[in-house]
Write an enzyme that holds these catalytic residues in place. Structure first.
Site, PDB file in Angstrom:
ATOM      1  N   HIS A  61       0.857  -1.188   0.000  1.00 31.98           N
ATOM      2  CA  HIS A  61       0.000   0.000   0.000  1.00 31.98           C
ATOM      3  C   HIS A  61       0.892   1.237   0.000  1.00 31.98           C
ATOM      4  O   HIS A  61       2.116   1.139   0.160  1.00 31.98           O
ATOM      5  CB  HIS A  61      -0.994   0.004   1.157  1.00 31.98           C
ATOM      6  CG  HIS A  61      -0.356   0.100   2.526  1.00 31.98           C
ATOM      7  ND1 HIS A  61       0.541  -0.828   3.013  1.00 31.98           N
ATOM      8  CD2 HIS A  61      -0.513   1.023   3.521  1.00 31.98           C
ATOM      9  CE1 HIS A  61       0.903  -0.474   4.234  1.00 31.98           C
ATOM     10  NE2 HIS A  61       0.296   0.642   4.562  1.00 31.98           N
ATOM     11  N   HIS A  63       1.320   3.914   1.982  1.00 33.06           N
ATOM     12  CA  HIS A  63       1.753   4.713   3.139  1.00 33.06           C
ATOM     13  C   HIS A  63       3.272   4.893   3.097  1.00 33.06           C
ATOM     14  O   HIS A  63       4.016   4.016   2.668  1.00 33.06           O
ATOM     15  CB  HIS A  63       1.310   4.063   4.448  1.00 33.06           C
ATOM     16  CG  HIS A  63      -0.161   4.205   4.687  1.00 33.06           C
ATOM     17  ND1 HIS A  63      -0.864   3.398   5.537  1.00 33.06           N
ATOM     18  CD2 HIS A  63      -1.065   5.074   4.145  1.00 33.06           C
ATOM     19  CE1 HIS A  63      -2.149   3.765   5.532  1.00 33.06           C
ATOM     20  NE2 HIS A  63      -2.285   4.778   4.694  1.00 33.06           N
ATOM     21  N   ASP A  65       5.722   4.829   5.109  1.00 33.12           N
ATOM     22  CA  ASP A  65       6.677   3.900   5.734  1.00 33.12           C
ATOM     23  C   ASP A  65       6.908   2.650   4.884  1.00 33.12           C
ATOM     24  O   ASP A  65       7.771   1.834   5.203  1.00 33.12           O
ATOM     25  CB  ASP A  65       6.263   3.522   7.172  1.00 33.12           C
ATOM     26  CG  ASP A  65       4.882   2.907   7.283  1.00 33.12           C
ATOM     27  OD1 ASP A  65       3.998   3.271   6.485  1.00 33.12           O
ATOM     28  OD2 ASP A  65       4.673   2.066   8.178  1.00 33.12           O
ATOM     29  N   HIS A  66       6.169   2.520   3.774  1.00 33.97           N
ATOM     30  CA  HIS A  66       6.328   1.357   2.897  1.00 33.97           C
ATOM     31  C   HIS A  66       6.903   1.711   1.529  1.00 33.97           C
ATOM     32  O   HIS A  66       7.205   0.821   0.749  1.00 33.97           O
ATOM     33  CB  HIS A  66       4.987   0.635   2.725  1.00 33.97           C
ATOM     34  CG  HIS A  66       4.464   0.084   4.013  1.00 33.97           C
ATOM     35  ND1 HIS A  66       4.474  -1.260   4.327  1.00 33.97           N
ATOM     36  CD2 HIS A  66       3.937   0.715   5.103  1.00 33.97           C
ATOM     37  CE1 HIS A  66       3.981  -1.431   5.543  1.00 33.97           C
ATOM     38  NE2 HIS A  66       3.648  -0.254   6.038  1.00 33.97           N
ATOM     39  N   HIS A 141      -7.212  -1.808   5.228  1.00 31.09           N
ATOM     40  CA  HIS A 141      -6.353  -0.970   6.058  1.00 31.09           C
ATOM     41  C   HIS A 141      -6.876   0.439   5.827  1.00 31.09           C
ATOM     42  O   HIS A 141      -7.868   0.623   5.137  1.00 31.09           O
ATOM     43  CB  HIS A 141      -4.894  -1.173   5.617  1.00 31.09           C
ATOM     44  CG  HIS A 141      -3.878  -0.348   6.347  1.00 31.09           C
ATOM     45  ND1 HIS A 141      -3.820  -0.260   7.724  1.00 31.09           N
ATOM     46  CD2 HIS A 141      -2.864   0.421   5.885  1.00 31.09           C
ATOM     47  CE1 HIS A 141      -2.805   0.533   8.054  1.00 31.09           C
ATOM     48  NE2 HIS A 141      -2.215   0.962   6.961  1.00 31.09           N
ATOM     49  N   ASP A 212       0.145  -3.925   6.241  1.00 32.81           N
ATOM     50  CA  ASP A 212      -0.705  -3.365   7.287  1.00 32.81           C
ATOM     51  C   ASP A 212      -2.140  -3.832   7.070  1.00 32.81           C
ATOM     52  O   ASP A 212      -2.595  -3.953   5.937  1.00 32.81           O
ATOM     53  CB  ASP A 212      -0.648  -1.833   7.243  1.00 32.81           C
ATOM     54  CG  ASP A 212       0.753  -1.301   7.530  1.00 32.81           C
ATOM     55  OD1 ASP A 212       1.664  -2.111   7.707  1.00 32.81           O
ATOM     56  OD2 ASP A 212       0.908  -0.066   7.573  1.00 32.81           O
ATOM     57  N   HIS A 270       6.419  -5.290  11.448  1.00 32.38           N
ATOM     58  CA  HIS A 270       5.783  -3.972  11.607  1.00 32.38           C
ATOM     59  C   HIS A 270       5.542  -3.717  13.102  1.00 32.38           C
ATOM     60  O   HIS A 270       4.430  -3.496  13.566  1.00 32.38           O
ATOM     61  CB  HIS A 270       4.469  -3.937  10.812  1.00 32.38           C
ATOM     62  CG  HIS A 270       4.044  -2.553  10.383  1.00 32.38           C
ATOM     63  ND1 HIS A 270       3.201  -1.779  11.146  1.00 32.38           N
ATOM     64  CD2 HIS A 270       4.317  -1.807   9.278  1.00 32.38           C
ATOM     65  CE1 HIS A 270       2.971  -0.630  10.502  1.00 32.38           C
ATOM     66  NE2 HIS A 270       3.634  -0.620   9.384  1.00 32.38           N
TER      67      HIS A 270
HETATM   68 ZN   LIG Z   1      -0.180   1.615   6.469  1.00 32.70          ZN
HETATM   69 ZN   LIG Z   2       2.978   0.694   7.847  1.00 33.45          ZN
END
Ligand SMILES: [Zn+2]
Ligand SMILES: [Zn+2]
Length: 304
Positions: A61, A63, A65-66, A141, A212, A270
């Site tokens: 996805h 976000h 942090d990914h 998510h 996530d 995570h």
């Molecule tokens: Zn996320």
């Molecule tokens: Zn994340």
């Protein structure tokens, strides 16, 4: 058989010991990087796996942090590593943001020395190797467009060499046909039914990767009887309200999914820096004993 190498195992922001989400799944000569959080390229170097053939990237996805590590990784690929094609695979929402990051920030009109392909996929099989497939499935998510990934070896029936000897089947193309499930007509005129030289079907190894996730009820079917489930565990039950609010899982929720789906092995990642690893492990272990909390640079071998 698959190998999974965890390059980053932290949630949301890095900690002193954990980098942001990224892992490599290997099968024979194939390698898939799943997610690419900030700092991933340094973790690739630390792990010793190298950049070669690491040009198929699956995104769970969009976000930050990914995906933020994609910018640095592309920059490195452009200057230091000769690759012909970079393929980034994911759902539309994630790819739109990645497009902005790569074309708006990194490239800004410059022509990259390799082709860059942003490949939009939805649920279903999107990669087929000789003996395995990779498919995507929907994950709930925050926001739409989150995907999980299923690596699945094809079911195969072993060739019974002794039975073939007993039937006097010579070496050569006839055996190849029989292995492929096709009848073979021998030089002596006999036609051999593949049923007579193939053993019972052997189901292949299944590795399920979920990034996530806010709920688990829609993941039971895809995870059923998997050899390994990799999934997030951002919170502990003591903060289940926060988990719900941010659409993340607690270690307990992840473990309950593993138990309900009957998976063989559970690996949690995570991990939030607000908790101690042993507390995450203890909460999950109480429900599903065969669980590990991944650390950066951990490697697991997944077999049937
Ligand atoms: Zn996320
Ligand atoms: Zn994340």
């Amino acid at each position: 058989m698959y190998e999974i190498i965890f390059l980053g195992t932290s949630a949301s922001a890095p900690s002193a010991r954990r980098g942001l989400a990224a892992q490599v799944v290997k099968h024979d000569e194939y390698r898939f990087l799943i997610d690419c959080g900030e700092g991933t390229q340094r973790q690739i170097l630390q792990s010793g796996i190298g950049f070669k053939r690491l040009n198929t990237i699956l995104i769970t996805h969009g976000h930050l942090d990914h995906i933020l590590g994609l910018a640095g990784l592309l920059s490195t690929f452009m200057r230091w590593e000769a690759i012909e094609e970079l393929e980034i695979i994911g759902a539309r929402g994630a790819l739109e943001r990645i497009h902005d990051l790569l074309y708006g920030v990194v490239l800004r009109g410059a022509q990259p020395p390799m082709s860059i392909r942003l490949r939009e996929i939805g649920p279903g099989v999107f990669f087929e190797g000789e003996d395995f497939t990779v498919s995507a499935f929907n994950v709930s998510h925050r926001g739409a467009d989150c995907l999980g990934y299923l690596f699945e070896e094809k079911t195969r029936r072993p060739f019974l060499a002794e039975a073939a000897e007993a039937l006097g089947i010579p070496a050569g193309p006839w055996r190849k046909d029989l292995v492929a499930g096709r009848p073979a007509t021998l030089p002596d005129g006999r036609t051999i039914d593949p049923e007579s030289v193939l053993g019972p079907a052997r189901v292949g190894t299944r590795l399920v990767h979920v990034g996530d996730a806010g709920v688990t009820s829609n993941l039971v079917d895809v995870a059923r009887d998997a050899d390994c489930l990799v999934i997030e565990a951002t919170y502990l039950e003591e903060e289940a309200d926060m988990a719900r609010q941010y659409a993340h899982l607690t270690a307990r929720m992840a473990a309950e999914l593993a138990a309900t789906a009957g998976v063989k092995k559970l690996i949690l990642t995570h991990i939030s820096r607000r908790y101690r690893e042993k507390d995450v492990l203890a909460e999950a272990e109480a429900i599903f004993p065969n669980v590990s909390v991944a650390r950066d640079l951990d490697m697991f071998t997944i077999t049937r």
